[in-house]
Design a protein around this motif. Sequence first.
Motif, PDB file in Angstrom:
ATOM      1  N   UNK A 120       0.845  -1.186   0.000  1.00  0.00           N
ATOM      2  CA  UNK A 120       0.000   0.000   0.000  1.00  0.00           C
ATOM      3  C   UNK A 120       0.883   1.239   0.000  1.00  0.00           C
ATOM      4  N   UNK A 121       0.800   2.021  -1.055  1.00  0.00           N
ATOM      5  CA  UNK A 121       1.579   3.247  -1.165  1.00  0.00           C
ATOM      6  C   UNK A 121       0.880   4.346  -0.372  1.00  0.00           C
ATOM      7  N   UNK A 122       1.541   4.830   0.657  1.00  0.00           N
ATOM      8  CA  UNK A 122       0.926   5.790   1.579  1.00  0.00           C
ATOM      9  C   UNK A 122       0.485   7.058   0.841  1.00  0.00           C
ATOM     10  N   UNK A 123      -0.796   7.386   0.986  1.00  0.00           N
ATOM     11  CA  UNK A 123      -1.318   8.623   0.414  1.00  0.00           C
ATOM     12  C   UNK A 123      -1.497   8.618  -1.085  1.00  0.00           C
ATOM     13  N   UNK A 124      -1.490   7.438  -1.720  1.00  0.00           N
ATOM     14  CA  UNK A 124      -1.554   7.424  -3.178  1.00  0.00           C
ATOM     15  C   UNK A 124      -2.916   7.896  -3.692  1.00  0.00           C
ATOM     16  N   UNK A 125      -3.973   7.642  -2.922  1.00  0.00           N
ATOM     17  CA  UNK A 125      -5.298   8.117  -3.366  1.00  0.00           C
ATOM     18  C   UNK A 125      -5.325   9.642  -3.449  1.00  0.00           C
ATOM     19  N   UNK A 126      -4.720  10.290  -2.457  1.00  0.00           N
ATOM     20  CA  UNK A 126      -4.641  11.756  -2.471  1.00  0.00           C
ATOM     21  C   UNK A 126      -3.747  12.238  -3.608  1.00  0.00           C
ATOM     22  N   UNK A 127      -2.708  11.469  -3.913  1.00  0.00           N
ATOM     23  CA  UNK A 127      -1.815  11.838  -5.010  1.00  0.00           C
ATOM     24  C   UNK A 127      -2.535  11.768  -6.354  1.00  0.00           C
ATOM     25  N   UNK A 128      -3.356  10.740  -6.534  1.00  0.00           N
ATOM     26  CA  UNK A 128      -4.125  10.615  -7.774  1.00  0.00           C
ATOM     27  C   UNK A 128      -5.109  11.775  -7.897  1.00  0.00           C
ATOM     28  N   UNK A 129      -5.784  12.096  -6.802  1.00  0.00           N
ATOM     29  CA  UNK A 129      -6.731  13.210  -6.825  1.00  0.00           C
ATOM     30  C   UNK A 129      -6.024  14.527  -7.134  1.00  0.00           C
ATOM     31  N   UNK A 130      -4.846  14.732  -6.563  1.00  0.00           N
ATOM     32  CA  UNK A 130      -4.091  15.962  -6.810  1.00  0.00           C
ATOM     33  C   UNK A 130      -3.620  16.050  -8.252  1.00  0.00           C
ATOM     34  N   UNK A 131      -3.226  14.904  -8.810  1.00  0.00           N
ATOM     35  CA  UNK A 131      -2.777  14.902 -10.201  1.00  0.00           C
ATOM     36  C   UNK A 131      -3.889  15.373 -11.127  1.00  0.00           C
ATOM     37  N   UNK A 132      -5.108  14.896 -10.893  1.00  0.00           N
ATOM     38  CA  UNK A 132      -6.225  15.322 -11.733  1.00  0.00           C
ATOM     39  C   UNK A 132      -6.579  16.781 -11.480  1.00  0.00           C
ATOM     40  N   UNK A 133      -6.566  17.171 -10.220  1.00  0.00           N
ATOM     41  CA  UNK A 133      -6.940  18.557  -9.877  1.00  0.00           C
ATOM     42  C   UNK A 133      -5.951  19.558 -10.456  1.00  0.00           C
ATOM     43  N   UNK A 134      -4.670  19.246 -10.374  1.00  0.00           N
ATOM     44  CA  UNK A 134      -3.633  20.164 -10.836  1.00  0.00           C
ATOM     45  C   UNK A 134      -3.231  19.901 -12.283  1.00  0.00           C
ATOM     46  N   UNK A 135      -3.785  18.828 -12.865  1.00  0.00           N
ATOM     47  CA  UNK A 135      -3.400  18.403 -14.215  1.00  0.00           C
ATOM     48  C   UNK A 135      -1.879  18.284 -14.307  1.00  0.00           C
ATOM     49  N   UNK A 136      -1.337  17.548 -13.339  1.00  0.00           N
ATOM     50  CA  UNK A 136       0.108  17.390 -13.204  1.00  0.00           C
ATOM     51  C   UNK A 136       0.436  15.922 -12.959  1.00  0.00           C
ATOM     52  N   UNK A 137       1.625  15.495 -13.390  1.00  0.00           N
ATOM     53  CA  UNK A 137       2.077  14.144 -13.089  1.00  0.00           C
ATOM     54  C   UNK A 137       2.551  14.081 -11.640  1.00  0.00           C
ATOM     55  N   UNK A 138       2.804  12.874 -11.163  1.00  0.00           N
ATOM     56  CA  UNK A 138       3.262  12.707  -9.784  1.00  0.00           C
ATOM     57  C   UNK A 138       4.581  13.435  -9.553  1.00  0.00           C
ATOM     58  N   UNK A 139       5.496  13.333 -10.498  1.00  0.00           N
ATOM     59  CA  UNK A 139       6.792  14.014 -10.342  1.00  0.00           C
ATOM     60  C   UNK A 139       6.617  15.526 -10.360  1.00  0.00           C
TER      61      UNK A 139
END
Length: 380
Positions: free
Chosen positions: A353-372
Amino acid sequence: MSGTTPPPPRVAVVGVNGHGRSHLQHVLDAHAAGRLRLAAVADPRLDDLPELPAGTRRHPDLGDLLAEGVPEAVVLSTPIHTHAALATAAVRAGADVLLEKPPTATAAEFTELSATVEAAGRLCQVGFQSLGSAAVDHVRRRVADGRVGEVTGYSAAGCWVRTRAYYQRARWAGHRHLDGRVVADGALTNPLAHAVATALAVAGAQRAEDVTAVETDLFHVHDIEADDTSAARVHLAGGRDLLVAVTLCAAERGEPFVVVEGTAGRITLYYTLDTVVEEVPGHPPLVTRHERTHLLTDLLAARAQGTPLRSPLADSGGFTRVLEAVVTGPAPRPVAEGFFERLELPGGDEGRRLTGVEQAVAAALRERATFSELGLPWTR
């Protein structure tokens, strides 16, 4: 004699274990209903099958099956890197094909298979099941009607769970390459490939020429070669782009979805549920649910009536551009220990389980940005 009802089409299923078992069950149900006849099955392992109708031929492989008789349609649910060769053999023999996704492991194979299908005059339907849903056409119509104003972008997301057992299911599982061949068994190209393909369909960008460039941002938490946590920005002809963020290392499985963002609202398609949620400021959310046609049913209707396929091979060209970028671009980077949790599961299995990955996915869509681009600690 005029008025005679034609016999039901003969269908063969090649690859009857794993995901192929669901195809076999659908064909068995349709056989029982008289809509088709299960002519044959093929698989190296045929020792644990449900009861088959009398007269169903059993073969170790497609070549042996075709040598004994060519059915009207063949369902191919085999390892990714075998798709191109088997589909080529089937259409050259004179069968139409329902080919599991992704249709091929490389863009070169896609081009060759497309030419073969056209030259043979056969039908090749690709198994992106979500494209059998009327929900896709509904979203397109609502966007065209201006319900969200001017489109500003498309996105897709998926948070799923896969464990060590998933990657031990077959020798090729979790590989980008194996024995010198491209396998392409990553999150974006296999388990969550529907997110990419459905978003491209909603955007009207399914052909190869509709995708102008692809940027990838790939990671793996599991001990695999391919990606299990990934983002991609897909540039579309006409200036729009598609941002995709997915993971197979979530805390629990969530419903994947596709979003159309506009100046006056947004539409979300939960593609596994055939459900659309339309949100326009000042109005309550409008939720609609839609029917889905099985892609084999659609293929057989196209054979009989000349209707267009819902997921023809040519419409996987845009997806194949994304796949090619994934398998030829920078290799997925490992996520370091300390950013994920190991979970002991029954039978000696293990989850990660990658800690906080759900929030990271949501942020990527919100900011239209990749994880990096988001600067997340586990990407450094």
